[in-house]
Design a protein around this motif. Sequence first.
Motif, PDB file in Angstrom:
ATOM      1  N   MET A 179       0.838  -1.198   0.000  1.00 38.71           N
ATOM      2  CA  MET A 179       0.000   0.000   0.000  1.00 38.71           C
ATOM      3  C   MET A 179       0.879   1.256   0.000  1.00 38.71           C
ATOM      4  N   PRO A 180       0.401   2.319  -0.637  1.00 37.20           N
ATOM      5  CA  PRO A 180       1.216   3.535  -0.691  1.00 37.20           C
ATOM      6  C   PRO A 180       1.271   4.250   0.660  1.00 37.20           C
ATOM      7  N   THR A 181       2.386   4.898   0.906  1.00 36.16           N
ATOM      8  CA  THR A 181       2.557   5.692   2.121  1.00 36.16           C
ATOM      9  C   THR A 181       2.781   7.140   1.715  1.00 36.16           C
ATOM     10  N   CYS A 182       2.068   8.068   2.328  1.00 33.12           N
ATOM     11  CA  CYS A 182       2.200   9.487   2.010  1.00 33.12           C
ATOM     12  C   CYS A 182       3.621   9.951   2.326  1.00 33.12           C
ATOM     13  N   SER A 183       4.223  10.663   1.391  1.00 35.66           N
ATOM     14  CA  SER A 183       5.606  11.088   1.602  1.00 35.66           C
ATOM     15  C   SER A 183       5.677  12.356   2.454  1.00 35.66           C
ATOM     16  N   VAL A 184       4.529  12.960   2.773  1.00 36.06           N
ATOM     17  CA  VAL A 184       4.527  14.165   3.623  1.00 36.06           C
ATOM     18  C   VAL A 184       4.272  13.782   5.083  1.00 36.06           C
ATOM     19  N   CYS A 185       3.165  13.059   5.338  1.00 35.90           N
ATOM     20  CA  CYS A 185       2.812  12.759   6.729  1.00 35.90           C
ATOM     21  C   CYS A 185       3.133  11.313   7.104  1.00 35.90           C
ATOM     22  N   ASN A 186       3.643  10.531   6.148  1.00 38.03           N
ATOM     23  CA  ASN A 186       4.054   9.147   6.411  1.00 38.03           C
ATOM     24  C   ASN A 186       2.927   8.220   6.857  1.00 38.03           C
ATOM     25  N   LYS A 187       1.695   8.610   6.572  1.00 25.25           N
ATOM     26  CA  LYS A 187       0.563   7.736   6.899  1.00 25.25           C
ATOM     27  C   LYS A 187       0.350   6.765   5.754  1.00 25.25           C
ATOM     28  N   LYS A 188       0.056   5.541   6.118  1.00 29.57           N
ATOM     29  CA  LYS A 188      -0.204   4.524   5.111  1.00 29.57           C
ATOM     30  C   LYS A 188      -1.658   4.641   4.651  1.00 29.57           C
ATOM     31  N   TRP A 189      -1.866   4.668   3.325  1.00 30.52           N
ATOM     32  CA  TRP A 189      -3.229   4.717   2.805  1.00 30.52           C
ATOM     33  C   TRP A 189      -3.783   3.306   2.762  1.00 30.52           C
ATOM     34  N   THR A 190      -5.096   3.195   3.006  1.00 26.37           N
ATOM     35  CA  THR A 190      -5.736   1.894   2.856  1.00 26.37           C
ATOM     36  C   THR A 190      -6.058   1.666   1.379  1.00 26.37           C
ATOM     37  N   TRP A 191      -6.431   0.430   1.057  1.00 24.77           N
ATOM     38  CA  TRP A 191      -6.778   0.104  -0.331  1.00 24.77           C
ATOM     39  C   TRP A 191      -7.911   1.007  -0.806  1.00 24.77           C
TER      40      TRP A 191
ATOM     41  N   THR B 272      -6.415  -5.579 -12.543  1.00 24.74           N
ATOM     42  CA  THR B 272      -5.264  -4.690 -12.606  1.00 24.74           C
ATOM     43  C   THR B 272      -5.517  -3.443 -11.770  1.00 24.74           C
ATOM     44  N   PHE B 273      -6.717  -2.871 -11.954  1.00 29.25           N
ATOM     45  CA  PHE B 273      -7.111  -1.670 -11.217  1.00 29.25           C
ATOM     46  C   PHE B 273      -7.116  -1.955  -9.713  1.00 29.25           C
ATOM     47  N   GLY B 274      -7.687  -3.104  -9.331  1.00 34.51           N
ATOM     48  CA  GLY B 274      -7.812  -3.458  -7.918  1.00 34.51           C
ATOM     49  C   GLY B 274      -6.484  -3.732  -7.247  1.00 34.51           C
ATOM     50  N   SER B 275      -5.491  -4.186  -8.042  1.00 33.16           N
ATOM     51  CA  SER B 275      -4.199  -4.492  -7.435  1.00 33.16           C
ATOM     52  C   SER B 275      -3.257  -3.290  -7.490  1.00 33.16           C
ATOM     53  N   TYR B 276      -3.717  -2.208  -8.136  1.00 36.46           N
ATOM     54  CA  TYR B 276      -2.869  -1.040  -8.293  1.00 36.46           C
ATOM     55  C   TYR B 276      -2.393  -0.450  -6.959  1.00 36.46           C
ATOM     56  N   PRO B 277      -3.269  -0.344  -5.937  1.00 35.83           N
ATOM     57  CA  PRO B 277      -2.795   0.201  -4.657  1.00 35.83           C
ATOM     58  C   PRO B 277      -1.618  -0.580  -4.074  1.00 35.83           C
ATOM     59  N   PHE B 278      -1.504  -1.872  -4.414  1.00 38.42           N
ATOM     60  CA  PHE B 278      -0.417  -2.679  -3.863  1.00 38.42           C
ATOM     61  C   PHE B 278       0.932  -2.334  -4.483  1.00 38.42           C
ATOM     62  N   ILE B 279       0.917  -1.831  -5.721  1.00 42.88           N
ATOM     63  CA  ILE B 279       2.198  -1.523  -6.370  1.00 42.88           C
ATOM     64  C   ILE B 279       2.478  -0.023  -6.383  1.00 42.88           C
ATOM     65  N   LEU B 280       1.475   0.793  -5.998  1.00 45.87           N
ATOM     66  CA  LEU B 280       1.630   2.241  -6.059  1.00 45.87           C
ATOM     67  C   LEU B 280       2.621   2.743  -5.008  1.00 45.87           C
ATOM     68  N   LYS B 281       3.601   3.541  -5.454  1.00 40.66           N
ATOM     69  CA  LYS B 281       4.534   4.198  -4.540  1.00 40.66           C
ATOM     70  C   LYS B 281       4.419   5.698  -4.768  1.00 40.66           C
ATOM     71  N   LEU B 282       4.393   6.456  -3.659  1.00 40.75           N
ATOM     72  CA  LEU B 282       4.171   7.887  -3.776  1.00 40.75           C
ATOM     73  C   LEU B 282       5.452   8.679  -3.640  1.00 40.75           C
ATOM     74  N   SER B 283       5.408   9.875  -4.182  1.00 40.66           N
ATOM     75  CA  SER B 283       6.541  10.775  -4.135  1.00 40.66           C
ATOM     76  C   SER B 283       6.018  12.194  -3.934  1.00 40.66           C
ATOM     77  N   ASN B 284       6.886  13.055  -3.404  1.00 39.29           N
ATOM     78  CA  ASN B 284       6.521  14.444  -3.127  1.00 39.29           C
ATOM     79  C   ASN B 284       6.364  15.280  -4.377  1.00 39.29           C
TER      80      ASN B 284
END
Length: 95
Positions: free
Chosen positions: A1-13, A77-89
Amino acid sequence: MPTCSVCNKKWTWFETIKTIFKLTCPYCDNRQYESASSRKRGSMFALIPLVVLPINALLEVSVGTAIILAIILGLLTFGSYPFILKLSNEQEPLF
Ligand SMILES: [Zn+2]
């Protein structure tokens, strides 16, 4: 799951799916960008249906079945996207 690069909170699916086109953090409201490595992996995922369709043609599956398969694959593919998504500032160049 992606993690916010500002507040470091993990997003849910579910939170990720909700904001998948805007990528705004549900916790701190900051705009997030998909990291370059994540985008590369994402485009590989998008190719899966394109690879499957010619295989369908070879197996002589009917057009209707092929379309249903493509839709199911697209949803998977759409449903599994949150699992591979990585965030950046910031927006990273792809190359
Ligand atoms: Zn945040």
